[in-house]
Design a protein around this motif. Structure first.
Motif, PDB file in Angstrom:
ATOM      1  N   PHE A  55      47.530   9.333 -24.187  1.00  0.00           N
ATOM      2  CA  PHE A  55      47.107   9.601 -22.814  1.00  0.00           C
ATOM      3  C   PHE A  55      46.855  11.091 -22.620  1.00  0.00           C
ATOM      4  CE2 PHE A  55      51.836   9.134 -22.641  1.00  0.00           C
ATOM      5  CZ  PHE A  55      52.187  10.437 -22.311  1.00  0.00           C
ATOM      6  N   TYR A  56      46.123  11.414 -21.564  1.00  0.00           N
ATOM      7  CA  TYR A  56      45.800  12.798 -21.219  1.00  0.00           C
ATOM      8  C   TYR A  56      47.086  13.604 -21.178  1.00  0.00           C
ATOM      9  CZ  TYR A  56      44.172  16.723 -18.303  1.00  0.00           C
ATOM     10  OH  TYR A  56      43.879  17.966 -17.802  1.00  0.00           O
ATOM     11  N   PHE A  66      48.754  14.059 -27.369  1.00  0.00           N
ATOM     12  CA  PHE A  66      48.396  12.950 -26.486  1.00  0.00           C
ATOM     13  C   PHE A  66      49.342  11.762 -26.648  1.00  0.00           C
ATOM     14  CE2 PHE A  66      44.513  15.364 -27.416  1.00  0.00           C
ATOM     15  CZ  PHE A  66      44.099  15.679 -26.136  1.00  0.00           C
ATOM     16  N   TYR A  67      50.359  11.933 -27.474  1.00  0.00           N
ATOM     17  CA  TYR A  67      51.373  10.897 -27.683  1.00  0.00           C
ATOM     18  C   TYR A  67      52.730  11.438 -27.242  1.00  0.00           C
ATOM     19  CZ  TYR A  67      48.126   8.317 -30.756  1.00  0.00           C
ATOM     20  OH  TYR A  67      47.060   7.613 -31.279  1.00  0.00           O
ATOM     21  N   SER A  68      53.629  10.527 -26.878  1.00  0.00           N
ATOM     22  CA  SER A  68      54.988  10.935 -26.503  1.00  0.00           C
ATOM     23  C   SER A  68      55.862  11.162 -27.730  1.00  0.00           C
ATOM     24  CB  SER A  68      55.619   9.869 -25.618  1.00  0.00           C
ATOM     25  OG  SER A  68      55.642   8.621 -26.294  1.00  0.00           O
ATOM     26  N   ASP A  69      55.583  10.440 -28.806  1.00  0.00           N
ATOM     27  CA  ASP A  69      56.335  10.567 -30.054  1.00  0.00           C
ATOM     28  C   ASP A  69      55.722  11.693 -30.887  1.00  0.00           C
ATOM     29  OD1 ASP A  69      57.520  10.350 -32.544  1.00  0.00           O
ATOM     30  OD2 ASP A  69      57.297   8.172 -32.684  1.00  0.00           O
ATOM     31  N   VAL A  93      57.161   6.318 -19.650  1.00  0.00           N
ATOM     32  CA  VAL A  93      57.468   5.288 -20.646  1.00  0.00           C
ATOM     33  C   VAL A  93      56.144   4.907 -21.307  1.00  0.00           C
ATOM     34  CG1 VAL A  93      58.371   2.979 -21.046  1.00  0.00           C
ATOM     35  CG2 VAL A  93      59.447   4.455 -19.334  1.00  0.00           C
ATOM     36  N   PRO A  94      55.926   5.341 -22.532  1.00  0.00           N
ATOM     37  CA  PRO A  94      54.628   5.070 -23.178  1.00  0.00           C
ATOM     38  C   PRO A  94      54.551   3.652 -23.716  1.00  0.00           C
ATOM     39  CG  PRO A  94      56.047   6.244 -24.681  1.00  0.00           C
ATOM     40  CD  PRO A  94      56.812   6.131 -23.398  1.00  0.00           C
ATOM     41  N   ILE A  95      53.321   3.138 -23.759  1.00  0.00           N
ATOM     42  CA  ILE A  95      53.063   1.862 -24.428  1.00  0.00           C
ATOM     43  C   ILE A  95      51.873   2.091 -25.351  1.00  0.00           C
ATOM     44  CG2 ILE A  95      51.687   1.025 -22.458  1.00  0.00           C
ATOM     45  CD1 ILE A  95      52.684  -1.819 -23.254  1.00  0.00           C
TER      46      ILE A  95
END
Length: 400
Positions: free
Chosen positions: A122-123, A358-361, A138-140
């Motif tokens: 995501f942005y 752009f990722y949470s991990d 909370v990413p998916i």
């Protein structure tokens, strides 16, 4: 000595801009840098918008209403109603860019500690806005194998708990360019109604849909008015990123009333940008038709060129002006720095955004980069040559 706040430590740096010092050093050495790292279009801003600025004749550069000029909001409502949104000026809150609209939406809709589900990648600034609002993202995960399609709705449902208060989507998507289908959005509608969630839809790239694909907004659906918050901006539509003007749109009266209080706290949106944006609403349809044709050609050139490079894979996006490509590299951050700092081909190189941001991990997207096709096709061709040569020389290449 005084210390930095915890929020100041936690807020992430932009993956789009953090390599700028290396690009500046390359330019200082006489190397031409192709900027594919940032969504700054080179398409000319509509003449009607620029003329409005040139012809301003006010004597006092005064505050504007906190919710924006009435004339601008009324004209905006007409624009959206031509798209089937069925709103009026009272549903619009004019903001200092789409960024402020998203920040106000999060501050208005969520309490500290609440959770919001966002499909990733995501942005990157969504994380920053959430940090400002003390909201947990909370990413998916959506994957390159499916072209970054929306994950199965059952995966969303498994993430929902008592802290879950909303879902944020970007359609067409930044950074992937994926265009969500009507079926995917209807599934999100049903989920938001079932669990009483907000659905925040970032539509900054609405005008840029390709191959005859139809753009669908949650605003087109009945029975979800109290849940939908639309985020928009003039930055991409009119190639006017520097105007810093956006808006928040909703039919939820409580959100509008609370959002206005946050808007009052920052006083007012910019006067000159509103004058320009109001004039921009008279931009002829032919302008957008030409722009879409140009971006379609650029997309095709870039995607085809990437997929011809050994070890590279890039799905074809349905909208926006970005691609997310998988490269045969060990680490995208290292590669994107190396190609600026230690490589050039015929005194040229390319600047990209590492997808890790752009990722949470921190381990996700390690072999991916985002590229914005906002340059002329001639420049994109040269940038592809630089990338192919750079990949061949990169010490951390993962295939021979």
């Amino acid at each position: 000595m005084p210390t930095i706040s915890e929020k100041g430590k936690l807020i992430p740096a932009s993956p789009i801009r953090k390599l700028t010092p290396y690009a500046d050093l390359a330019k200082a050495k006489g190397i031409k840098v192709f900027h594919l790292n940032i969504g700054q279009p080179d398409i000319e801003t509509p003449e009607v918008m620029l003329n409005a600025v040139k012809n301003i004749d006010f004597k006092v550069w005064a505050y504007t209403p906190s919710q924006g000029y009435t004339s601008y909001r009324e004209k905006l409502a007409t624009y959206y109603n031509n798209l089937g949104y069925n709103i009026n000026a009272s549903h619009i809150l004019v903001t200092d860019g789409g960024s402020e609209a998203l920040t106000i939406a999060m501050l208005t809709c969520f309490n500290p500690g609440d959770e919001v589900i966002i499909p990733e990648p995501f942005y990157a600034n969504y994380s920053s806005f959430a940090c400002l609002a003390d909201v947990e993202v909370v990413p998916i995960l959506s994957t390159i194998d499916t072209g970054f399609a929306l994950p199965d709705i059952g995966e969303f449902e498994r993430l929902i708990n008592t802290k879950t208060k909303g879902i944020v989507i970007c359609n067409p998507n930044n950074p992937t360019g994926y265009l969500y289908s009507k079926q995917e959005l209807l599934a999100l509608k049903a989920l938001c109604l079932k669990y009483d969630l907000y659905l925040i839809s970032d539509e900054a790239y609405r005008e840029f849909c390709y191959d005859g694909n139809e753009f669908i907004s949650p605003m087109h659906f009945e029975g979800i008015d109290e849940h939908v918050i639309l985020i928009d901006t003039v930055s991409k539509r009119y190639s006017a990123c520097g105007a810093r003007l956006g808006c928040l749109i909703t039919k939820n009266q409580g959100v509008l009333e609370a959002g206005l209080k946050f808007a009052q706290a920052r006083l007012s949106p910019p006067a000159v940008a509103q004058i320009a944006a109001e004039a921009a609403l008279d931009t002829p349809k032919s302008y957008f038709e030409k722009v879409v044709r140009e971006y379609t050609g650029r997309r095709n050139l870039l995607v085809d060129g990437l997929n011809k490079i050994p070890g590279v894979y890039c799905p074809t996006p349905g909208g926006a002006f970005y691609v997310l490509a998988q490269l045969p590299i060990d680490d995208a951050d290292k590669f994107c720095q190396w190609i600026l700092e230690s490589f050039s081909y015929e005194d040229k190189t390319v600047m990209m955004a590492p997808a890790t941001g752009f990722y949470s991990d921190a381990m996700a997207g390690k072999q991916q980069v985002r590229l914005a096709y906002v340059l002329r096709q001639e420049d994109l061709t040269e940038a592809l040559k630089c990338l192919e040569k750079g990949l061949a020389e990169y010490p951390g290449r993962t295939i021979c």
